[in-house]
Structure formats: C-alpha cells, structure tokens
Scaffold this motif. Sequence first.
Motif, PDB file in Angstrom:
ATOM      1  N   VAL A 183      15.947  40.709 -65.059  1.00 11.88           N
ATOM      2  CA  VAL A 183      17.022  41.254 -65.892  1.00 11.88           C
ATOM      3  C   VAL A 183      18.274  41.411 -65.027  1.00 11.88           C
ATOM      4  CG1 VAL A 183      17.778  43.208 -67.296  1.00 11.88           C
ATOM      5  CG2 VAL A 183      15.379  42.495 -67.338  1.00 11.88           C
ATOM      6  N   LEU A 184      19.407  40.928 -65.512  1.00  8.56           N
ATOM      7  CA  LEU A 184      20.688  41.109 -64.831  1.00  8.56           C
ATOM      8  C   LEU A 184      21.668  41.821 -65.753  1.00  8.56           C
ATOM      9  CD1 LEU A 184      21.330  37.693 -62.987  1.00  8.56           C
ATOM     10  CD2 LEU A 184      20.233  39.768 -62.106  1.00  8.56           C
ATOM     11  N   ARG A 185      22.660  42.430 -65.144  1.00  9.23           N
ATOM     12  CA  ARG A 185      23.702  43.128 -65.902  1.00  9.23           C
ATOM     13  C   ARG A 185      24.930  42.240 -66.027  1.00  9.23           C
ATOM     14  NH1 ARG A 185      25.340  49.437 -64.867  1.00  9.23           N
ATOM     15  NH2 ARG A 185      27.024  49.625 -66.417  1.00  9.23           N
ATOM     16  N   ASP A 186      25.393  42.028 -67.243  1.00 12.06           N
ATOM     17  CA  ASP A 186      26.628  41.288 -67.486  1.00 12.06           C
ATOM     18  C   ASP A 186      27.838  42.146 -67.136  1.00 12.06           C
ATOM     19  OD1 ASP A 186      25.413  39.018 -68.497  1.00 12.06           O
ATOM     20  OD2 ASP A 186      25.548  39.667 -70.576  1.00 12.06           O
ATOM     21  N   VAL A 187      28.928  41.500 -66.778  1.00 10.13           N
ATOM     22  CA  VAL A 187      30.195  42.206 -66.590  1.00 10.13           C
ATOM     23  C   VAL A 187      30.968  42.160 -67.905  1.00 10.13           C
ATOM     24  CG1 VAL A 187      32.402  42.246 -65.388  1.00 10.13           C
ATOM     25  CG2 VAL A 187      30.320  41.665 -64.135  1.00 10.13           C
ATOM     26  N   ASP A 188      30.989  43.282 -68.600  1.00  7.58           N
ATOM     27  CA  ASP A 188      31.766  43.409 -69.832  1.00  7.58           C
ATOM     28  C   ASP A 188      32.789  44.528 -69.722  1.00  7.58           C
ATOM     29  OD1 ASP A 188      30.589  41.336 -71.401  1.00  7.58           O
ATOM     30  OD2 ASP A 188      28.834  42.604 -71.717  1.00  7.58           O
ATOM     31  N   ALA A 190      34.437  48.091 -67.390  1.00  9.23           N
ATOM     32  CA  ALA A 190      34.771  48.497 -66.023  1.00  9.23           C
ATOM     33  C   ALA A 190      33.549  49.080 -65.311  1.00  9.23           C
ATOM     34  CB  ALA A 190      35.911  49.509 -66.047  1.00  9.23           C
ATOM     35  N   ALA A 191      32.723  49.834 -66.029  1.00  7.82           N
ATOM     36  CA  ALA A 191      31.502  50.374 -65.426  1.00  7.82           C
ATOM     37  C   ALA A 191      30.548  49.252 -65.011  1.00  7.82           C
ATOM     38  CB  ALA A 191      30.807  51.326 -66.395  1.00  7.82           C
ATOM     39  N   ASP A 192      30.452  48.230 -65.860  1.00  7.40           N
ATOM     40  CA  ASP A 192      29.636  47.064 -65.509  1.00  7.40           C
ATOM     41  C   ASP A 192      30.162  46.414 -64.225  1.00  7.40           C
ATOM     42  OD1 ASP A 192      28.078  47.291 -67.844  1.00  7.40           O
ATOM     43  OD2 ASP A 192      29.420  45.965 -68.972  1.00  7.40           O
ATOM     44  N   ALA A 193      31.474  46.253 -64.140  1.00  6.17           N
ATOM     45  CA  ALA A 193      32.079  45.586 -62.989  1.00  6.17           C
ATOM     46  C   ALA A 193      31.735  46.315 -61.699  1.00  6.17           C
ATOM     47  CB  ALA A 193      33.594  45.504 -63.172  1.00  6.17           C
ATOM     48  N   THR A 194      31.822  47.635 -61.716  1.00  2.00           N
ATOM     49  CA  THR A 194      31.509  48.422 -60.520  1.00  2.00           C
ATOM     50  C   THR A 194      30.045  48.278 -60.134  1.00  2.00           C
ATOM     51  OG1 THR A 194      33.251  50.012 -61.053  1.00  2.00           O
ATOM     52  CG2 THR A 194      31.516  50.746 -59.545  1.00  2.00           C
ATOM     53  N   ALA A 195      29.159  48.361 -61.134  1.00  2.00           N
ATOM     54  CA  ALA A 195      27.726  48.269 -60.863  1.00  2.00           C
ATOM     55  C   ALA A 195      27.339  46.884 -60.361  1.00  2.00           C
ATOM     56  CB  ALA A 195      26.936  48.622 -62.128  1.00  2.00           C
ATOM     57  N   VAL A 196      27.903  45.851 -60.956  1.00  3.05           N
ATOM     58  CA  VAL A 196      27.566  44.480 -60.559  1.00  3.05           C
ATOM     59  C   VAL A 196      28.108  44.170 -59.163  1.00  3.05           C
ATOM     60  CG1 VAL A 196      28.029  42.047 -61.068  1.00  3.05           C
ATOM     61  CG2 VAL A 196      27.285  43.594 -62.891  1.00  3.05           C
ATOM     62  N   ALA A 197      29.335  44.591 -58.884  1.00  2.00           N
ATOM     63  CA  ALA A 197      29.916  44.330 -57.562  1.00  2.00           C
ATOM     64  C   ALA A 197      29.059  44.926 -56.454  1.00  2.00           C
ATOM     65  CB  ALA A 197      31.335  44.892 -57.499  1.00  2.00           C
TER      66      ALA A 197
END
Length: 218
Positions: A183-188, A190-197
């Motif tokens: 399972v991966l997290r999409d970047v949708d 701002a919270a997603d962006a921080t977690a994915v980075a």
Amino acid sequence: MSHRRPASNPPTLLVIAKEPVPGRVKTRLTPPYTPREAAALAEAALADTLHTVLKAPARRRVLVLEGAAGPWLPPGFDVVRQGAGGLDERIAAAFDHCDRGPALLVGMDTPQLTVELLAGVGRDGHDAWFGPAEDGGFWALGLADPGRAAALVRGVPMSTDRTGATQRHRLVAAGLSVSDLPVLRDVDTAADATAVAACCPPGSRFAAALNSLARAGR
C-alpha cells in the motif's frame, strides 16, 4: 479457479500522467500552495517516478501523457497521447500500447516508488499485479495479458474510496491470480505531500522541492 502462469519476461512499464501545468495538476494542494508551486511539486513527483521506472527492468517504457513533454522527461521513454473519456477509459486505453507480454501501469502521484517494488512484476507467475493506495484507490495495475484491460478496467468508478476494492474484485472475479503490491500513499493534499516526502528515497526531487518550499515559508 486461477492458476499461476509460467514466469515471464520483464514487463512493459507504463506511466500515466498529466503535463505539470499550473492550475491543471494537483489542485487539491492549493491552498496552502499556489498553482505554480503545486505544479512544481507535481513535476518533481513525475520526474522521480520516471527516473525510478527508467532504472527498473523493462522490455519497454511508455509515458502515456495528457499534454506535452518537457525537460523533466528523461530519455528512454516512448511518449504516447492519452485516450479520451474518463480515467477508467484512459487507463484501459493505455494498455493498448503494449504489443505483447506483461505490462504494469503506474501513476505520477507516488514519488516514493522504488525499483524494488517493481522487481517481481511480470516474472513471478501471476496473472495480475495490484498496488492499493491508502485513500482507497490504486497506484499500480499490471496484467500478464494487457489485451484484457478493456474488460477489466472500463466501468470501474474512479476517484472514490472503493475504487481499489472494486478494481481488485474485477481481477479476482475474472479468475486471475493477483499479486498484491504494498500500500502506498498518493500525493493529493498538503498533508499527503509531507508524509510522502518523509518516506522518499535519498535524492528524491519531490522531497527536495517540498523542503525548498518549506524553507521559503510555505
């Protein structure tokens, strides 16, 4: 009852993406980011994805693109235009560019993608490969027989919290043996962006772009 297929050759790797144009990509990142900043993050995520795919074993690499290619595109890809219609139609049509053998399609929203995640695709004897996303969608779809994509994908409701489950059910109902990818997290958002980075591999363009915006006060 499904049966494992004999181990096959490396797959055709497809990346389905939009040209990173301000106001047309990653609109859920605005706010807090401006449309230009959101497009810069989208471009970095796309570049990370393309360079990872470039390093993965493949018999062919194809960018299925809405828009025009830019300097973010590395050599080594065939570029084809996305088909018309909804996302289900465009995903199904992307597989039409595979002449034979297994194929795997990924999107541009998972810059944390690694070569290791793609390693077994096409060579582990399964009929299909499925990468679920945390938001209920999916980040990867692979088929040993790409010619079945139309029947397996068209009509699946996209962009819902049941999209992934519905798509996987389609595969199983068709009698395919399915290999589940992590399972991966999409970047949708701002919270997603921080977690994915935070979980991107070293050298990530996406993480660097996000850190640059953070240093600028974003």
